[in-house]
Design a protein around this motif. Sequence first.
Motif, mmCIF file in Angstrom:
data_model
loop_
_atom_site.group_PDB
_atom_site.id
_atom_site.type_symbol
_atom_site.label_atom_id
_atom_site.label_comp_id
_atom_site.label_asym_id
_atom_site.label_seq_id
_atom_site.Cartn_x
_atom_site.Cartn_y
_atom_site.Cartn_z
ATOM 1 N N UNK A 233 8.280 -8.277 27.050
ATOM 2 C CA UNK A 233 8.550 -9.703 26.839
ATOM 3 C C UNK A 233 7.302 -10.537 27.068
ATOM 4 N N UNK A 234 6.522 -10.074 28.018
ATOM 5 C CA UNK A 234 5.287 -10.743 28.384
ATOM 6 C C UNK A 234 4.235 -10.533 27.290
ATOM 7 N N UNK A 235 4.111 -9.273 26.895
ATOM 8 C CA UNK A 235 3.053 -8.916 25.953
ATOM 9 C C UNK A 235 3.444 -9.214 24.513
ATOM 10 N N UNK A 236 4.727 -9.316 24.268
ATOM 11 C CA UNK A 236 5.188 -9.571 22.913
ATOM 12 C C UNK A 236 5.673 -8.292 22.256
ATOM 13 N N UNK A 237 6.736 -8.421 21.483
ATOM 14 C CA UNK A 237 7.269 -7.292 20.721
ATOM 15 C C UNK A 237 6.479 -7.214 19.422
ATOM 16 N N UNK A 238 5.995 -6.027 19.113
ATOM 17 C CA UNK A 238 5.103 -5.900 17.956
ATOM 18 C C UNK A 238 5.876 -5.405 16.734
ATOM 19 N N UNK A 239 5.784 -6.186 15.677
ATOM 20 C CA UNK A 239 6.442 -5.801 14.428
ATOM 21 C C UNK A 239 5.374 -5.534 13.376
ATOM 22 N N UNK A 240 5.439 -4.389 12.725
ATOM 23 C CA UNK A 240 4.547 -4.207 11.581
ATOM 24 C C UNK A 240 5.337 -4.408 10.299
ATOM 25 N N UNK A 241 4.721 -5.142 9.401
ATOM 26 C CA UNK A 241 5.343 -5.439 8.111
ATOM 27 C C UNK A 241 4.732 -4.515 7.079
ATOM 28 N N UNK A 242 5.564 -3.739 6.416
ATOM 29 C CA UNK A 242 5.034 -2.781 5.459
ATOM 30 C C UNK A 242 5.665 -3.008 4.104
ATOM 31 N N UNK A 243 4.902 -2.785 3.083
ATOM 32 C CA UNK A 243 5.461 -2.957 1.738
ATOM 33 C C UNK A 243 4.372 -3.139 0.711
ATOM 34 N N UNK A 244 4.771 -2.974 -0.528
ATOM 35 C CA UNK A 244 3.809 -3.111 -1.624
ATOM 36 C C UNK A 244 3.288 -4.546 -1.700
ATOM 37 N N UNK A 245 2.147 -4.702 -2.341
ATOM 38 C CA UNK A 245 1.686 -6.062 -2.590
ATOM 39 C C UNK A 245 2.746 -6.805 -3.389
ATOM 40 N N UNK A 246 2.893 -8.070 -3.105
ATOM 41 C CA UNK A 246 3.838 -8.916 -3.835
ATOM 42 C C UNK A 246 5.298 -8.700 -3.471
ATOM 43 N N UNK A 247 5.558 -7.807 -2.541
ATOM 44 C CA UNK A 247 6.949 -7.591 -2.157
ATOM 45 C C UNK A 247 7.490 -8.822 -1.451
ATOM 46 N N UNK A 248 6.592 -9.595 -0.855
ATOM 47 C CA UNK A 248 7.021 -10.832 -0.194
ATOM 48 C C UNK A 248 6.807 -10.804 1.312
ATOM 49 N N UNK A 249 5.794 -10.054 1.749
ATOM 50 C CA UNK A 249 5.552 -9.953 3.197
ATOM 51 C C UNK A 249 5.093 -11.297 3.790
ATOM 52 N N UNK A 250 4.143 -11.919 3.107
ATOM 53 C CA UNK A 250 3.679 -13.220 3.621
ATOM 54 C C UNK A 250 4.812 -14.231 3.589
ATOM 55 N N UNK A 251 5.576 -14.190 2.508
ATOM 56 C CA UNK A 251 6.699 -15.137 2.404
ATOM 57 C C UNK A 251 7.695 -14.912 3.529
ATOM 58 N N UNK A 252 7.882 -13.640 3.883
ATOM 59 C CA UNK A 252 8.840 -13.332 4.945
ATOM 60 C C UNK A 252 8.359 -13.909 6.282
ATOM 61 N N UNK A 253 7.059 -13.773 6.533
ATOM 62 C CA UNK A 253 6.530 -14.356 7.776
ATOM 63 C C UNK A 253 6.802 -15.858 7.795
ATOM 64 N N UNK A 254 6.564 -16.480 6.645
ATOM 65 C CA UNK A 254 6.827 -17.918 6.578
ATOM 66 C C UNK A 254 8.297 -18.229 6.826
ATOM 67 N N UNK A 255 9.165 -17.424 6.223
ATOM 68 C CA UNK A 255 10.597 -17.669 6.418
ATOM 69 C C UNK A 255 10.979 -17.500 7.873
ATOM 70 N N UNK A 256 10.417 -16.472 8.502
ATOM 71 C CA UNK A 256 10.763 -16.241 9.905
ATOM 72 C C UNK A 256 10.266 -17.386 10.783
ATOM 73 N N UNK A 257 9.118 -17.909 10.424
ATOM 74 C CA UNK A 257 8.584 -18.978 11.267
ATOM 75 C C UNK A 257 9.195 -20.332 10.939
#
Length: 488
Positions: A233-257
Amino acid sequence: RMSTISSAINLPTIYALSTPPGQRSAIALIRVTGTQSKYIYHKLTGKEKNPVPRKAMYRNLYMPGSNILLDSTIVLYFKAPHSFTGEDIIELHCHGGRAVTSAILNSIQALNDMENGIDIRYAGPGEFSRRSFQNDKFDLTELESINQLIDSETELQRRCALSSFNGENKVMFQNWRQTLIENMAPLTAIVDFGEEIEIEGMESILNNIKRDVLKLKKEVQSFIERIEKSSILQNGIRISLLGKPNAGKSSLINSLTNNDVSIVSSIPGTTRDSIDAPIDINGYKVIITDTAGLREQSDDIIENLGIERAIEKSKRSDICLFVLEADSSMKIDESLNKLLLSKELQDKKVILVVNKEDLIINKDELRTMIHNLNNEMKNQYPILPISCLNQCGISDLIDLLTKEFKELSDTSDGADPIIMSQRVKDILINDVIFGLNSFIDCLDSDIDIVLATENLNLAIEGIGKITGQVVGIEEVLDVVFANFCVGK
Ligand code: GDP
């Protein structure tokens, strides 16, 4: 109590700016603690009457011995011993900003007059807390939890720090120490009698002690486990986002934030605009890791069989989030299955999302797709349809993530996690558990009671170091207060 410095008379009066230095703000707080606090009040306000304890007093402050106005302030006075430090405290709530605060701070320092026994100086890091400890106001675990409270970035961290501040762990440590001290007494007697003398019932005495110690050891161990689980909790839970280019990884980060999550204020070494800055999801500190190259869309891990790289990424994270793109040709091919089956992923939480579900107008088709994906997957992981475009499914994803966070940090049973300083963790492992283990070894192997006693003592002293009930406390205090802010 051994650590108490009973005569505060010899200690200098210390003062500090308790709010962040050098910053523009509406209000700033300067705190003064020690025997000269009232003297400083008289000199700065020009008032001869004593300040009234615990009453907000509107006071002009002047450069001592002049009528040069420094600021109009609210002054609070806490009379010893009813204050945070146990000493006389004066709090000056002045206007914020560099010029005001430094004018007041300089005026306080100018009152230092060692020749006449007026010893005033700027406080060192954690020195207020140190005095409160020395005057028996708080034990070390409580003071450390104040530090953790200040450092808290998320709701959960705040709650943990607060429950520790309320003394829950303090009582537990005291009980542990008490149990060991009670068991120490008969051992000391045995040692004092000397080994030549046959002591009646010695074996059963030793067995009882051993039983108590083993029970305690188990408790300490499970406490350490909980601390370790909570440290995520202190250090943070680490999530890796994996997927092809254009799958929407950056968009997902934006949606989550954008969904009830916000970027946590920058911590050293990270910047607000970098993608792997910590974010706050439902009170959990989360770090989306290793997203370099994301923007360049070069992250063609699945298509290029860049499995190695994907595995490397996943290894360093707690949760792997795979982003697939909804289209009718979408499938879990061999390379993705290989990745999902890799041994590195087996102890990870894995979630698949099918993004851009908005592109599939026919929802039956979407259901069939997800169903087929499920069948193709050799390992069963949750699959969620989402759309970053219209936010569909994002709150379900956040719910699912939160459930995983709870499991990762051991908070799923509703119990608050435990946040302890590294110092406490080290002592628990190196002194307490080590001492208890060695103690049991001594009894089990050649019944060396003298050595056994020393080991038990190591554990007792260890717990003492945690709370501050120990001889030679000064060096312990230096470690504890070194990373406190000035003014605390
Ligand atoms: P990345 O390469 O995986 O980071 O993908 P991006 O997030 O940059 O998205 C690639 C493209 O897909 C962009 O043009 C986005 O606007 C678009 N996109 C992302 N999510 C969705 C979605 O849910 N629906 C639709 N229709 N387009 C999306």
